[in-house]
Design an enzyme around this catalytic site. Structure first.
Site: not given
Length: 649
Positions: A341, A388, A390, A392, A475, A521
Site C-alpha cells: 500500500c 498478495q 493487492d 488500492h 476492515k 485496500h
C-alpha cells in the site's frame, strides 16, 4: 441465600450451597441426572459454591454436549490417574510421575508429564484401557479449598506443582480435585462422577513441550486426547482428520509437483514448480480479467523500499516485530517490502489528480515479506514471502460506498467461482483504549459506520469483532468454510482515511480546492500462496478443468496409435488446452492408473476404432466418480473442453 432458575422462580438455599444442592431441592431425579450447571452463562460444576442471587441453569445427561469442556477436563484427570497407575504397575513409585498443566482444549484436552521413562505412542491404547476401568469404578469428583502451606505439602516431590502453587496470588483460593486416590491442583470445573463421563474418547498423540512454554525450562511429554458426547461425533471427527491428512496440501503439493520448499533457498520461501506455476497463473489471470472489466490499472513496485516510506505509513515501527531487519545501503536504510500500500500511495501521488480522475484503482500481484517464527511456518499457508492480489482504490468520499460495494461483489464472485459459498462476514473494528491504532477518532468512526452500512445494504449477515481492525483502518474479512468444515480467513476489504492523511495526498475538487481522498485496500485471495494451499485441500488436488495444471492426457492403446494421439494433442495445444500424450511402453490400464494418480481430469483413450472415426473414448474424473463415454467425436469434444475452460466451469 437464593438462586434464580431459568423460568424466573427463586430457590431458597443454605449459605454456601452448590448447584447439586439446587438440583436436590428441585427433585431427586434431577439431582441424579445433573452433570453441571451454568451461572450467569458460565459453566460450573455441581461441587462449587453458588453466589447469592445467581441465575443458574442445570445441565443434565439429556444434553451432555452442553458440558463438553467439563467432561473433557475430567477425562484429562482420568487420563492423568491412568498414567500414574500405568507407571506404578511398571514398578515406579507414585511420586516418579510429575505433572505440569492439563487444560481442556477444543475437542479434547492435553496433560504435560515429567515421566520416569517416555510414554510410547503404541502404549496409548493401554492408557485408554485403564481410563475405561477408572470410569467404570464410578469415582466421585470432590473439590476442596486448601491453604498455600497445605497445597505445597501435598506435592513435596513435584517441582512443577510447587512452582504453580508458589506463583498463586495471596488470597486467591487454592482448590484440589480428587477422584479415588488421585488428587490434583485444579481450578475445575469437573463432572460429578467418573461413571457419568462419555466413553467416546481417544488418545491421539504425544509431543514435547517446554515447561511453561520457555525454552530454558525442561521439556515435558505432552499427551493429547479428544472426546465427544457420542461415538458418532467421535467417529466423524476421526474421519475428518483422516480426510484432512489425505488432502494435506504439503503432501499433494509434492505428489502433484506444484511447489517445493528448499532449505538451501530458505524456510518459508516456496519455489513454484512448473505445474504450480500454471495453477498460480490461472488464478492471477482470472482475477486480472475481472479487474480489467471493473476499471483497475495494473502497476508494479519493487520488493524493497526506503525505511522512511514505512515510517511514514506507520508499518514501521507498528509492525516491526513481524518485519525483517532494515538493510544498510550507502547512507540509507531499506527494508524488504512488508506491504504494497505505501508504494501505491506514492504512485497515486506521482502526478496531480482532479476530482474527475477519481476513482483511481491500482492493482498489483505484489510480493511482500514478513518475519514468521520457524515453528509457525506451514507449507504454503504460513510463509515468509508471499504474493498478495493487492489493489488500492483512491476515491472521493461520495464514491466510497459504491466502490466498497463493487469490491464486495467482486470478492463474493471470486469465492463463488471456487465453490466457496459458505462464508461469514466479520467487521473488524478498533479495540477501545488500545494504542495500536493511528489516525483521527472521527475518521475511524466514519469508516466503521460506512463498512457496516454497506454490508447491511446488501443484506449480508455479519459480526463485529473489536480489536480485529488493521492499525490504519477497520476492515471486512471473508471467513470461508471449506469442504472439511474448517474456517479460513481469505479475502479482506479495508477502509482507510489515515494513510492518505499520513502521506498528505489530495485531489483538486470541483471547487478548485484540495481535498483528501479515501483509500480502500482490497485482496480477494488474500495471498496467492495461502489461497492455493487452501484450494489444494478444498479440492483434494482434483482441480476443475480450468485450474488443473495438466488438463488432458491422451492414452494410445498401442504404439501404432501414437501418431494419431500426437495429432490430437497438437490440435488441443494450439487451442490453448494443456494436453499430453503418454507414449510410454506401459500397458493401457497402467497409463490410465498413472493419469488418475496424477489427478488429470480428462483422459482420452485412442485405438483403431477411434482413429478410424476421428473419435476418442473419454474417461473423466468428476466429484461423483469416474465418468466414461465411448465413441465421442473429437471435434465435438474439443469444443466442449474449450467452452468449459474458458467459462471456468
Amino acid at each position: 441465600m437464593h438462586v434464580i432458575l431459568p423460568d424466573g422462580k427463586q430457590l431458597e438455599l443454605a449459605q454456601g450451597a452448590t448447584a447439586l444442592d439446587a438440583a436436590k431441592a428441585i427433585g431427586p431425579r434431577l439431582a441424579q441426572d445433573a452433570l453441571a450447571a451454568t451461572v450467569g452463562g458460565d459453566l460450573v460444576d455441581l461441587m462449587s459454591p453458588l453466589p447469592d442471587g445467581a441465575h443458574i441453569s442445570l445441565i443434565t445427561k439429556k444434553n451432555p454436549e452442553a458440558a463438553a469442556p467439563l467432561f473433557r477436563h475430567s477425562l484429562g484427570h482420568v487420563m492423568s490417574q491412568a498414567v500414574g497407575e500405568f507407571y506404578r504397575a511398571k514398578g515406579y513409585p507414585a511420586d516418579a510421575v510429575k505433572r505440569g498443566v492439563g487444560p481442556s482444549i477444543e475437542n479434547g484436552w492435553y496433560q504435560d508429564f515429567d515421566l520416569p521413562e517416555p510414554l510410547k505412542e503404541e502404549e496409548l491404547p493401554e492408557i485408554e484401557k485403564l481410563m475405561r476401568e477408572i470410569i467404570g469404578r464410578n469415582l466421585d469428583f470432590s473439590r476442596r479449598e486448601v491453604s498455600k502451606a497445605e497445597g505445597l505439602a501435598q506435592f513435596p516431590h513435584d517441582p512443577y506443582k510447587q512452582e504453580l502453587i508458589e506463583g498463586l496470588p495471596e488470597g486467591e483460593p487454592i482448590t484440589f480435585y480428587q477422584q479415588g486416590d488421585y488428587v490434583d491442583l485444579c481450578r475445575g470445573p469437573h463432572f460429578p462422577n467418573t461413571g457419568k463421563l462419555p466413553m467416546s474418547f481417544k488418545l491421539m498423540s504425544t509431543s514435547g513441550a517446554y515447561w511453561r512454554g520457555n525454552e530454558k525450562n525442561p521439556i515435558l511429554q505432552r499427551v493429547y486426547g479428544v472426546a465427544f458426547a457420542t461415538q458418532k461425533e467421535l467417529d466423524g471427527y476421526l474421519h475428518a482428520l483422516e480426510e484432512a491428512k489425505r488432502r494435506d496440501h504439503r503432501k499433494l503439493g509434492k505428489e502433484l509437483e506444484l511447489f517445493t520448499i528448499d532449505p538451501l533457498v530458505g524456510k518459508g520461501l516456496p519455489l513454484w514448480l512448473p505445474n504450480g506455476t500454471v495453477l498460480r497463473e490461472e488464478l492471477a489471470g482470472f482475477l486480472k480479467e475481472q479487474q480489467f472489466k471493473r476499471g483497475y490499472q495494473g502497476v508494479i513496485t519493487p520488493n524493497i523500499g526506503n525505511l522512511d516510506l514505512y515510517r511514514t505509513s506507520g508499518h514501521y515501527p507498528y509492525y516491526s516485530e513481524s518485519q525483517f531487519n532494515p538493510i544498510e545501503v550507502d547512507d540509507e536504510q531499506y527494508m524488504l517490502k512488508p506491504m504494497n500500500c505505501p508504494h501505491h500511495v506514492r504512485i497515486y501521488d506521482s502526478k496531480p489528480r482532479s476530482y474527475r480522475d477519481l476513482p483511481v484503482r491500482l492493482a498489483e500481484f505484489g510480493t511482500v515479506y514478513r518475519y514468521e517464527q520457524s515453528g509457525e511456518l506451514n507449507g504454503l499457508t504460513r510463509v515468509r514471502g508471499f504474493t498478495q492480489d493487492d489493489a488500492h482504490i483512491f476515491c472521493r468520499p461520495d464514491q466510497l460506498k459504491k466502490e466498497f460495494l463493487d469490491v464486495l461483489d467482486l470478492t463474493v464472485l471470486v469465492l463463488g467461482t471456487f465453490g466457496m459459498t459458505d462464508v461469514r462476514f466479520r467487521v473488524g473494528v478498533r479495540e477501545q483504549g488500545s494504542d495500536k491504532y493511528v489516525g483521527d477518532e472521527a475518521n475511524w468512526a466514519l469508516a466503521e459506520q460506512q463498512i457496516i452500512e454497506a454490508v447491511e445494504e446488501v443484506g449480508l449477515p455479519y459480526t463485529i469483532e473489536p480489536g480485529d481492525a488493521a492499525f490504519y483502518g477497520p476492515k471486512l474479512d471473508f471467513v470461508v468454510k471449506d469442504v472439511l468444515g474448517r474456517e479460513w480467513q481469505l479475502g479482506t476489504i479495508q477502509v482507510d482515511y489515515n494513510l492518505p492523511e499520513r502521506f498528505d495526498i489530495s485531489y483538486v475538487g470541483e471547487d478548485g480546492q484540495e481535498h483528501r481522498p479515501v483509500m480502500i485496500h482490497r485482496a480477494p485471495f488474500g495471498s496467492i500462496e495461502r489461497f492455493t494451499g487452501i484450494l489444494i485441500e478444498h479440492y483434494a488436488g482434483d482441480f476443475p478443468l480450468w485450474l488443473a495444471p495438466r488438463q488432458v492426457m491422451i492414452i494410445p492403446i498401442a504404439d501404432r496409435h501414437n501418431a494419431y494421439a500426437e495429432t490430437l494433442r497438437a490440435e488441443l495445444h494450439d487451442r490453448g488446452l494443456r494436453a499430453e500424450v503418454d507414449d510410454s511402453s506401459n500397458r493401457m490400464q497402467a497409463k490410465v492408473r498413472t493419469a488418475e494418480l496424477s489427478k488429470i481430469p480428462v483422459m482420452l483413450i485412442v485405438g483403431d476404432q477411434e482413429e478410424a472415426g476421428r473419435q476418442v473414448s473419454v474417461r473423466e474424473r468428476t466429484p461423483e466418480g469416474l465418468k466414461e463415454r465411448k465413441g465421442v467425436g473429437f471435434d465435438e469434444l474439443k469444443t466442449e473442453l474449450l467452452e468449459r475452460y474458458k467459462s471456468r466451469a
